[in-house]
Scaffold this motif. Structure first.
Motif, PDB file in Angstrom:
ATOM      1  N   CYS A   1     -63.455  14.637  42.021  1.00 37.25           N
ATOM      2  CA  CYS A   1     -64.398  15.342  41.159  1.00 37.25           C
ATOM      3  C   CYS A   1     -63.829  15.246  39.747  1.00 37.25           C
ATOM      4  N   HIS A   2     -64.594  14.635  38.865  1.00 43.54           N
ATOM      5  CA  HIS A   2     -64.179  14.459  37.474  1.00 43.54           C
ATOM      6  C   HIS A   2     -65.223  15.124  36.579  1.00 43.54           C
ATOM      7  N   VAL A   3     -64.753  15.891  35.616  1.00 39.25           N
ATOM      8  CA  VAL A   3     -65.633  16.592  34.685  1.00 39.25           C
ATOM      9  C   VAL A   3     -65.367  16.089  33.273  1.00 39.25           C
ATOM     10  N   THR A   4     -66.435  15.734  32.587  1.00 42.03           N
ATOM     11  CA  THR A   4     -66.352  15.363  31.182  1.00 42.03           C
ATOM     12  C   THR A   4     -67.081  16.436  30.384  1.00 42.03           C
ATOM     13  N   VAL A   5     -66.404  16.971  29.388  1.00 40.50           N
ATOM     14  CA  VAL A   5     -66.997  17.979  28.509  1.00 40.50           C
ATOM     15  C   VAL A   5     -67.136  17.355  27.127  1.00 40.50           C
ATOM     16  N   SER A   6     -68.344  17.296  26.625  1.00 38.29           N
ATOM     17  CA  SER A   6     -68.598  16.783  25.283  1.00 38.29           C
ATOM     18  C   SER A   6     -69.005  17.947  24.399  1.00 38.29           C
ATOM     19  N   MET A   7     -68.232  18.138  23.322  1.00 35.09           N
ATOM     20  CA  MET A   7     -68.492  19.234  22.378  1.00 35.09           C
ATOM     21  C   MET A   7     -68.440  18.670  20.967  1.00 35.09           C
ATOM     22  N   LEU A   8     -69.151  19.321  20.061  1.00 34.94           N
ATOM     23  CA  LEU A   8     -69.040  18.920  18.666  1.00 34.94           C
ATOM     24  C   LEU A   8     -67.589  19.081  18.231  1.00 34.94           C
ATOM     25  N   GLU A   9     -67.109  18.148  17.436  1.00 36.80           N
ATOM     26  CA  GLU A   9     -65.711  18.191  17.003  1.00 36.80           C
ATOM     27  C   GLU A   9     -65.434  19.457  16.209  1.00 36.80           C
ATOM     28  N   GLY A  10     -64.164  19.791  16.110  1.00 38.52           N
ATOM     29  CA  GLY A  10     -63.760  20.954  15.328  1.00 38.52           C
ATOM     30  C   GLY A  10     -62.854  21.914  16.066  1.00 38.52           C
ATOM     31  N   ARG A  11     -62.691  21.715  17.378  1.00 35.11           N
ATOM     32  CA  ARG A  11     -61.773  22.582  18.117  1.00 35.11           C
ATOM     33  C   ARG A  11     -60.351  22.041  18.023  1.00 35.11           C
ATOM     34  N   THR A  12     -59.394  22.937  18.076  1.00 33.45           N
ATOM     35  CA  THR A  12     -57.992  22.541  18.009  1.00 33.45           C
ATOM     36  C   THR A  12     -57.569  21.950  19.357  1.00 33.45           C
ATOM     37  N   PRO A  13     -56.465  21.213  19.373  1.00 33.27           N
ATOM     38  CA  PRO A  13     -55.951  20.720  20.658  1.00 33.27           C
ATOM     39  C   PRO A  13     -55.694  21.860  21.643  1.00 33.27           C
ATOM     40  N   GLU A  14     -55.192  22.977  21.166  1.00 34.74           N
ATOM     41  CA  GLU A  14     -54.925  24.126  22.042  1.00 34.74           C
ATOM     42  C   GLU A  14     -56.218  24.676  22.649  1.00 34.74           C
ATOM     43  N   GLN A  15     -57.274  24.711  21.874  1.00 31.04           N
ATOM     44  CA  GLN A  15     -58.554  25.180  22.389  1.00 31.04           C
ATOM     45  C   GLN A  15     -59.098  24.223  23.452  1.00 31.04           C
ATOM     46  N   LYS A  16     -58.941  22.947  23.218  1.00 31.52           N
ATOM     47  CA  LYS A  16     -59.396  21.955  24.197  1.00 31.52           C
ATOM     48  C   LYS A  16     -58.604  22.063  25.497  1.00 31.52           C
ATOM     49  N   VAL A  17     -57.303  22.287  25.382  1.00 30.42           N
ATOM     50  CA  VAL A  17     -56.467  22.460  26.574  1.00 30.42           C
ATOM     51  C   VAL A  17     -56.920  23.707  27.339  1.00 30.42           C
ATOM     52  N   ALA A  18     -57.244  24.764  26.642  1.00 25.03           N
ATOM     53  CA  ALA A  18     -57.700  25.996  27.303  1.00 25.03           C
ATOM     54  C   ALA A  18     -58.983  25.751  28.096  1.00 25.03           C
ATOM     55  N   VAL A  19     -59.916  25.015  27.521  1.00 27.39           N
ATOM     56  CA  VAL A  19     -61.160  24.686  28.227  1.00 27.39           C
ATOM     57  C   VAL A  19     -60.850  23.819  29.439  1.00 27.39           C
ATOM     58  N   SER A  20     -60.041  22.793  29.240  1.00 25.69           N
ATOM     59  CA  SER A  20     -59.694  21.876  30.322  1.00 25.69           C
ATOM     60  C   SER A  20     -59.024  22.603  31.480  1.00 25.69           C
TER      61      SER A  20
ATOM     62  N   ILE B   1     -61.953  16.191  27.867  1.00 24.13           N
ATOM     63  CA  ILE B   1     -62.669  16.824  26.758  1.00 24.13           C
ATOM     64  C   ILE B   1     -62.931  15.762  25.701  1.00 24.13           C
ATOM     65  N   ARG B   2     -64.186  15.645  25.285  1.00 22.47           N
ATOM     66  CA  ARG B   2     -64.582  14.646  24.293  1.00 22.47           C
ATOM     67  C   ARG B   2     -65.181  15.324  23.071  1.00 22.47           C
ATOM     68  N   ASP B   3     -64.819  14.803  21.894  1.00 25.99           N
ATOM     69  CA  ASP B   3     -65.419  15.271  20.642  1.00 25.99           C
ATOM     70  C   ASP B   3     -66.669  14.464  20.333  1.00 25.99           C
ATOM     71  N   MET B   4     -67.723  15.160  19.977  1.00 27.47           N
ATOM     72  CA  MET B   4     -68.952  14.506  19.545  1.00 27.47           C
ATOM     73  C   MET B   4     -68.999  14.547  18.022  1.00 27.47           C
ATOM     74  N   ASP B   5     -69.414  13.463  17.427  1.00 26.11           N
ATOM     75  CA  ASP B   5     -69.542  13.368  15.974  1.00 26.11           C
ATOM     76  C   ASP B   5     -70.765  14.175  15.542  1.00 26.11           C
ATOM     77  N   PRO B   6     -70.586  15.245  14.754  1.00 29.87           N
ATOM     78  CA  PRO B   6     -71.725  16.087  14.371  1.00 29.87           C
ATOM     79  C   PRO B   6     -72.724  15.374  13.469  1.00 29.87           C
ATOM     80  N   VAL B   7     -72.307  14.333  12.793  1.00 27.44           N
ATOM     81  CA  VAL B   7     -73.233  13.578  11.941  1.00 27.44           C
ATOM     82  C   VAL B   7     -74.101  12.657  12.792  1.00 27.44           C
ATOM     83  N   ALA B   8     -73.496  12.022  13.793  1.00 22.48           N
ATOM     84  CA  ALA B   8     -74.218  11.050  14.606  1.00 22.48           C
ATOM     85  C   ALA B   8     -75.007  11.686  15.748  1.00 22.48           C
ATOM     86  N   TYR B   9     -74.614  12.858  16.213  1.00 22.62           N
ATOM     87  CA  TYR B   9     -75.302  13.499  17.329  1.00 22.62           C
ATOM     88  C   TYR B   9     -76.675  13.984  16.879  1.00 22.62           C
ATOM     89  N   LYS B  10     -77.682  13.588  17.590  1.00 22.65           N
ATOM     90  CA  LYS B  10     -79.065  13.984  17.290  1.00 22.65           C
ATOM     91  C   LYS B  10     -79.726  14.446  18.577  1.00 22.65           C
TER      92      LYS B  10
END
Length: 115
Positions: free
Chosen positions: A61-80, A101-110
């Motif tokens: 079971c593999h989970v990919t989380v895509s969020m708009l960028e801006g979270r710190t590495p520590e925040q991403k680790v907490a989610v993971s 955990i993947r960062d989404m580009d807020p400019v390119a995400y539509k």
């Protein structure tokens, strides 16, 4: 806005895989981290019949989380870690559990909402 995509094998879970329960548990675990709002989280699951892990057919079971960028590495680790813990509780017999955990580009995400 955050997207949680669950990819999982159709076997190797000791007969315990319940996609709906897992989606709900991951949604709740993600919201509980405070890194995202519950009403913004989208969760979906995809089952795989054909797969190999290191040339073996072991459950995964593999989970990919895509969020708009801006979270710190520590925040991403907490989610993971929160999501992996929820997976481990619900899928104790599954050989491979992973979270990315993947960062989404807020400019390119539509997106478009039809209201």
């Amino acid at each position: 806005m955050p997207h949680i995509v669950i990819e999982h094998s159709t076997d190797g879970h000791g007969g315990l895989f319940d996609a709906t329960s897992l989606m709900q548990a991951l949604h709740d675990a993600a919201a509980a981290t405070g890194m995202m709002q519950a009403w913004d989280i989208k969760v979906r699951a995809m089952a795989y019949v054909d797969y190999l892990l290191a040339r073996e057919r072991d459950g995964f079971c593999h989970v990919t989380v895509s969020m708009l960028e801006g979270r710190t590495p520590e925040q991403k680790v907490a989610v993971s870690e929160a999501l992996r813990a929820a997976m481990a509780r619900l899928l104790p017999q599954t050989k491979s559990l992973s979270v990315d955990i993947r960062d989404m580009d807020p400019v390119a995400y539509k997106k478009r909402l039809n209201e």
